[in-house]
Design a protein around this motif. Structure first.
Motif, PDB file in Angstrom:
ATOM      1  N   MET A  60     -34.984  34.589   6.863  1.00 61.00           N
ATOM      2  CA  MET A  60     -33.193  35.143   5.475  1.00 61.00           C
ATOM      3  C   MET A  60     -32.492  36.488   6.787  1.00 61.00           C
ATOM      4  O   MET A  60     -33.086  36.910   7.556  1.00 61.00           O
ATOM      5  CB  MET A  60     -34.805  36.193   4.821  1.00 61.00           C
ATOM      6  CG  MET A  60     -33.123  36.594   3.835  1.00 61.00           C
ATOM      7  SD  MET A  60     -34.324  37.328   2.580  1.00 61.00           S
ATOM      8  CE  MET A  60     -33.037  37.680   1.592  1.00 61.00           C
ATOM      9  N   LEU A  61     -31.672  36.292   6.601  1.00 57.95           N
ATOM     10  CA  LEU A  61     -30.106  36.455   6.538  1.00 57.95           C
ATOM     11  C   LEU A  61     -29.721  37.904   5.685  1.00 57.95           C
ATOM     12  O   LEU A  61     -29.725  37.540   4.606  1.00 57.95           O
ATOM     13  CB  LEU A  61     -29.664  36.223   7.315  1.00 57.95           C
ATOM     14  CG  LEU A  61     -29.544  35.476   8.784  1.00 57.95           C
ATOM     15  CD1 LEU A  61     -28.295  34.905   9.168  1.00 57.95           C
ATOM     16  CD2 LEU A  61     -30.042  36.279   9.549  1.00 57.95           C
ATOM     17  N   ILE A  62     -29.396  38.840   5.578  1.00 56.67           N
ATOM     18  CA  ILE A  62     -28.749  40.396   4.608  1.00 56.67           C
ATOM     19  C   ILE A  62     -27.438  40.393   4.969  1.00 56.67           C
ATOM     20  O   ILE A  62     -27.762  41.591   6.036  1.00 56.67           O
ATOM     21  CB  ILE A  62     -29.664  40.781   3.942  1.00 56.67           C
ATOM     22  CG1 ILE A  62     -31.243  39.835   3.490  1.00 56.67           C
ATOM     23  CG2 ILE A  62     -28.734  41.649   3.123  1.00 56.67           C
ATOM     24  CD1 ILE A  62     -32.177  40.982   3.695  1.00 56.67           C
ATOM     25  N   THR A 261     -23.063  44.557   8.268  1.00 56.12           N
ATOM     26  CA  THR A 261     -24.261  44.601   8.908  1.00 56.12           C
ATOM     27  C   THR A 261     -25.107  43.038   8.633  1.00 56.12           C
ATOM     28  O   THR A 261     -24.764  42.612   7.698  1.00 56.12           O
ATOM     29  CB  THR A 261     -24.426  45.415   8.906  1.00 56.12           C
ATOM     30  OG1 THR A 261     -23.502  46.529   8.925  1.00 56.12           O
ATOM     31  CG2 THR A 261     -25.668  46.005   9.543  1.00 56.12           C
ATOM     32  N   VAL A 262     -24.910  41.640   9.717  1.00 52.69           N
ATOM     33  CA  VAL A 262     -25.550  40.995   9.015  1.00 52.69           C
ATOM     34  C   VAL A 262     -27.020  41.722  10.011  1.00 52.69           C
ATOM     35  O   VAL A 262     -27.570  42.111  11.001  1.00 52.69           O
ATOM     36  CB  VAL A 262     -25.240  40.113  10.043  1.00 52.69           C
ATOM     37  CG1 VAL A 262     -26.379  38.912   9.361  1.00 52.69           C
ATOM     38  CG2 VAL A 262     -23.909  39.870   9.288  1.00 52.69           C
ATOM     39  N   HIS A 263     -28.183  41.292   8.825  1.00 53.66           N
ATOM     40  CA  HIS A 263     -29.246  42.414   9.238  1.00 53.66           C
ATOM     41  C   HIS A 263     -30.629  40.711   8.757  1.00 53.66           C
ATOM     42  O   HIS A 263     -30.306  39.491   8.936  1.00 53.66           O
ATOM     43  CB  HIS A 263     -29.925  42.880   8.345  1.00 53.66           C
ATOM     44  CG  HIS A 263     -29.416  44.094   8.153  1.00 53.66           C
ATOM     45  ND1 HIS A 263     -29.576  45.472   8.911  1.00 53.66           N
ATOM     46  CD2 HIS A 263     -28.385  44.319   6.592  1.00 53.66           C
ATOM     47  CE1 HIS A 263     -28.399  46.359   8.818  1.00 53.66           C
ATOM     48  NE2 HIS A 263     -28.073  45.734   6.977  1.00 53.66           N
ATOM     49  N   ASN A 264     -30.992  40.167  10.571  1.00 53.58           N
ATOM     50  CA  ASN A 264     -32.105  39.141  10.790  1.00 53.58           C
ATOM     51  C   ASN A 264     -33.556  39.969  10.257  1.00 53.58           C
ATOM     52  O   ASN A 264     -33.775  40.621  11.396  1.00 53.58           O
ATOM     53  CB  ASN A 264     -31.744  39.133  12.164  1.00 53.58           C
ATOM     54  CG  ASN A 264     -32.901  38.127  12.381  1.00 53.58           C
ATOM     55  OD1 ASN A 264     -33.599  37.304  11.616  1.00 53.58           O
ATOM     56  ND2 ASN A 264     -31.838  37.092  13.785  1.00 53.58           N
ATOM     57  N   LEU A 265     -33.972  39.646  10.139  1.00 53.27           N
ATOM     58  CA  LEU A 265     -35.163  39.564   9.222  1.00 53.27           C
ATOM     59  C   LEU A 265     -36.418  39.541   9.733  1.00 53.27           C
ATOM     60  O   LEU A 265     -37.616  40.018  10.550  1.00 53.27           O
ATOM     61  CB  LEU A 265     -35.653  40.023   7.597  1.00 53.27           C
ATOM     62  CG  LEU A 265     -34.931  40.160   6.245  1.00 53.27           C
ATOM     63  CD1 LEU A 265     -35.525  39.638   5.163  1.00 53.27           C
ATOM     64  CD2 LEU A 265     -35.047  41.630   6.748  1.00 53.27           C
ATOM     65  N   THR A 266     -35.880  38.191  10.684  1.00 57.98           N
ATOM     66  CA  THR A 266     -36.990  37.231  11.158  1.00 57.98           C
ATOM     67  C   THR A 266     -37.527  38.481  12.400  1.00 57.98           C
ATOM     68  O   THR A 266     -38.290  38.451  13.295  1.00 57.98           O
ATOM     69  CB  THR A 266     -36.028  35.979  11.885  1.00 57.98           C
ATOM     70  OG1 THR A 266     -36.559  34.983  11.097  1.00 57.98           O
ATOM     71  CG2 THR A 266     -37.782  35.517  13.051  1.00 57.98           C
ATOM     72  N   SER A 267     -36.096  38.712  13.261  1.00 58.33           N
ATOM     73  CA  SER A 267     -35.295  39.937  14.553  1.00 58.33           C
ATOM     74  C   SER A 267     -36.821  41.255  13.902  1.00 58.33           C
ATOM     75  O   SER A 267     -37.859  41.818  15.200  1.00 58.33           O
ATOM     76  CB  SER A 267     -34.402  40.188  14.907  1.00 58.33           C
ATOM     77  OG  SER A 267     -33.611  38.995  15.426  1.00 58.33           O
ATOM     78  N   LEU A 268     -36.772  41.861  12.507  1.00 60.29           N
ATOM     79  CA  LEU A 268     -37.100  42.462  12.662  1.00 60.29           C
ATOM     80  C   LEU A 268     -38.858  42.617  12.123  1.00 60.29           C
ATOM     81  O   LEU A 268     -39.864  42.938  12.767  1.00 60.29           O
ATOM     82  CB  LEU A 268     -37.181  43.279  11.186  1.00 60.29           C
ATOM     83  CG  LEU A 268     -37.804  44.606  10.548  1.00 60.29           C
ATOM     84  CD1 LEU A 268     -37.105  45.109  11.023  1.00 60.29           C
ATOM     85  CD2 LEU A 268     -37.233  43.866   8.948  1.00 60.29           C
ATOM     86  N   LEU A 269     -38.658  41.060  12.130  1.00 60.40           N
ATOM     87  CA  LEU A 269     -40.472  40.690  11.870  1.00 60.40           C
ATOM     88  C   LEU A 269     -41.156  41.016  12.775  1.00 60.40           C
ATOM     89  O   LEU A 269     -42.316  41.405  13.441  1.00 60.40           O
ATOM     90  CB  LEU A 269     -40.913  39.822  11.195  1.00 60.40           C
ATOM     91  CG  LEU A 269     -42.346  38.861  11.314  1.00 60.40           C
ATOM     92  CD1 LEU A 269     -42.879  39.593  10.167  1.00 60.40           C
ATOM     93  CD2 LEU A 269     -42.379  37.601  10.189  1.00 60.40           C
TER      94      LEU A 269
END
Length: 405
Positions: A60-62, A261-269
């Motif tokens: 997911m991207l937000i 801003t594009v948040h990368n949840l995979t990178s956050l994980l």
């Protein structure tokens, strides 16, 4: 036969000095138990973080607005109003490797049903939001395209909202009032529980995006765009393409700062998993220090045992016991201490981990790896720290040993 006899003698020597044997094992017991308990806490934290982020949606991207800047005073993140529904449509149309796109808006309201009321977050979404966030409807239906096109006053409510407004009654088909306007409940979401940060994921009301924009908030912009990418391998590429597309649409050129801003949840994980892994390793390493202390205790007691049994060693050597026989006897004694201490430590460690989970409100995850590793270390420590006392015993001169008082 000699090995079995050595084991029998080792157990006899330990039983003959029960209190000393127990105190010697205590370091190993505490060490193994602490390693298992601490690692289980770290693993529990890691699993909580992973499940919390996964509950938001996979791959997911937000996209969220940037921070406003007025006269040098910067607002908070997301305070700009630069994202439009057309941006979400453009992402859906021009970017490949995307499964779903859902623009969203949200605001907290005091919601009323009959004589009950509840303050909760009301989110305006599209029908694709259900697939992105892995939501399931236990009763009724979700938001449809028809609801979006006609700006219908309908709502899908979370389990917490349903319980507080309707109790045991089925809310589907009932009316609620949001901002003093009636909305018909068309569905109730299945419970997702709390996130790792303690947020209630069931405390939510979902309405059509167009209804929220025009009838509730009176705005023509959106507050975020939720995007599900087809595969984890394509996330970085899709993120870069989205950033380029939005910069073009928002006429951002050169080194000018992005208004989104594009948040990368995979990178956050991945980052959170790495962080919790380091915490788990740190907790396990601190607890493992007591295993080392326990090993020193074993060596100390075995040295005392060699001194006390000097005459016994002399007699055994006089009767034909070899260097290897004496070495084996004392090594087996030290290994037995490590084995018994390790087994008791495993039981205590698992018990403490379960107790922390039940009474401490902190999720713990017991896995086989720390149990095997800590037990192997306890046996290895017993063997390692038993070598010097055993060698000292095996090298004793039988004549001198027999003369020892």
């Amino acid at each position: 036969m000699m090995f079995r006899e050595s084991v029998r003698i080792a157990f006899h020597a330990l039983i003959a000095n029960k209190m000393r044997s127990i105190l010697t094992m205590l370091g190993i017991i505490i060490g193994v138990g602490a390693v298992i308990a601490m690692v289980s806490i770290g693993m529990g934290v890691r699993d909580n973080v992973q499940s919390s982020i996964a509950s938001l949606g996979s791959n997911m991207l937000i996209v969220s607005p940037g921070s406003s800047n007025s006269g040098g005073v910067r607002g908070g993140a997301g305070s700009m109003i630069t994202l439009k529904t057309e941006d979400a449509d453009a992402i859906r149309e021009h970017i490949k490797n995307i499964d779903y796109v859902s623009p969203t808006v949200s605001k907290s309201y005091q919601v009323v049903a009959g004589n009950q009321n509840w303050n909760t977050s009301v989110q305006g979404v599209t029908s694709e939001f259900m697939s992105i966030r892995n939501l399931t409807v236990g009763s009724g239906t979700f938001i449809s395209e028809q609801d979006l096109n006609s700006r219908t006053r309908v709502a899908v409510i979370g389990a917490t909202v349903a319980e507080n407004l309707f109790g045991e009654m089925n809310p589907t088909g009932q009316n609620i009032r949001i901002n003093n306007t009636p909305y018909k409940v068309i569905g109730v979401l299945d419970s997702k529980g709390q996130s790792s940060m303690g947020q209630d994921q069931d405390d939510i009301i979902i309405v059509p995006l167009t209804t929220a924009q025009e009838r509730l908030l009176g705005i023509n912009y959106i507050q975020s765009i939720n995007i599900q990418v087809s595969s984890a391998e394509a996330i970085d590429q899709v993120q870069a393409q989205i950033e380029n597309l939005l910069r073009q649409r928002h006429k951002i050129i050169g080194d000018k700062e992005d208004d989104f801003t594009v948040h990368n949840l995979t990178s956050l994980l991945e980052m959170m998993t790495e962080t919790t892994g380091m915490i788990t390793l740190l907790l396990g390493s601190i607890a493992a220090i007591s295993l080392l202390v326990g090993g020193i205790g074993i060596m100390n007691i075995m040295m005392v045992s060699v001194t006390e049994r000097t005459r016994e060693i002399g007699i055994r050597k006089a009767l034909g016991a070899t260097y290897h026989n004496i070495m084996m006897q004392f090594l087996i004694e030290s290994v037995v201490i490590g084995v018994i201490g390790g087994l008791i430590g495993i039981l205590i460690g698992c018990f403490v981990a379960v107790l922390i989970s039940k009474l401490g409100g902190l999720n713990t995850t017991i896995t086989l790896a720390p149990i095997i590793i800590s037990f192997s270390f306890s046996v290895g420590i017993g063997l390692f720290f038993g070598i010097y006392p055993a060698r000292k015993a095996a090298l004793l001169d039988p004549i001198e040993a027999l003369r020892y008082e």
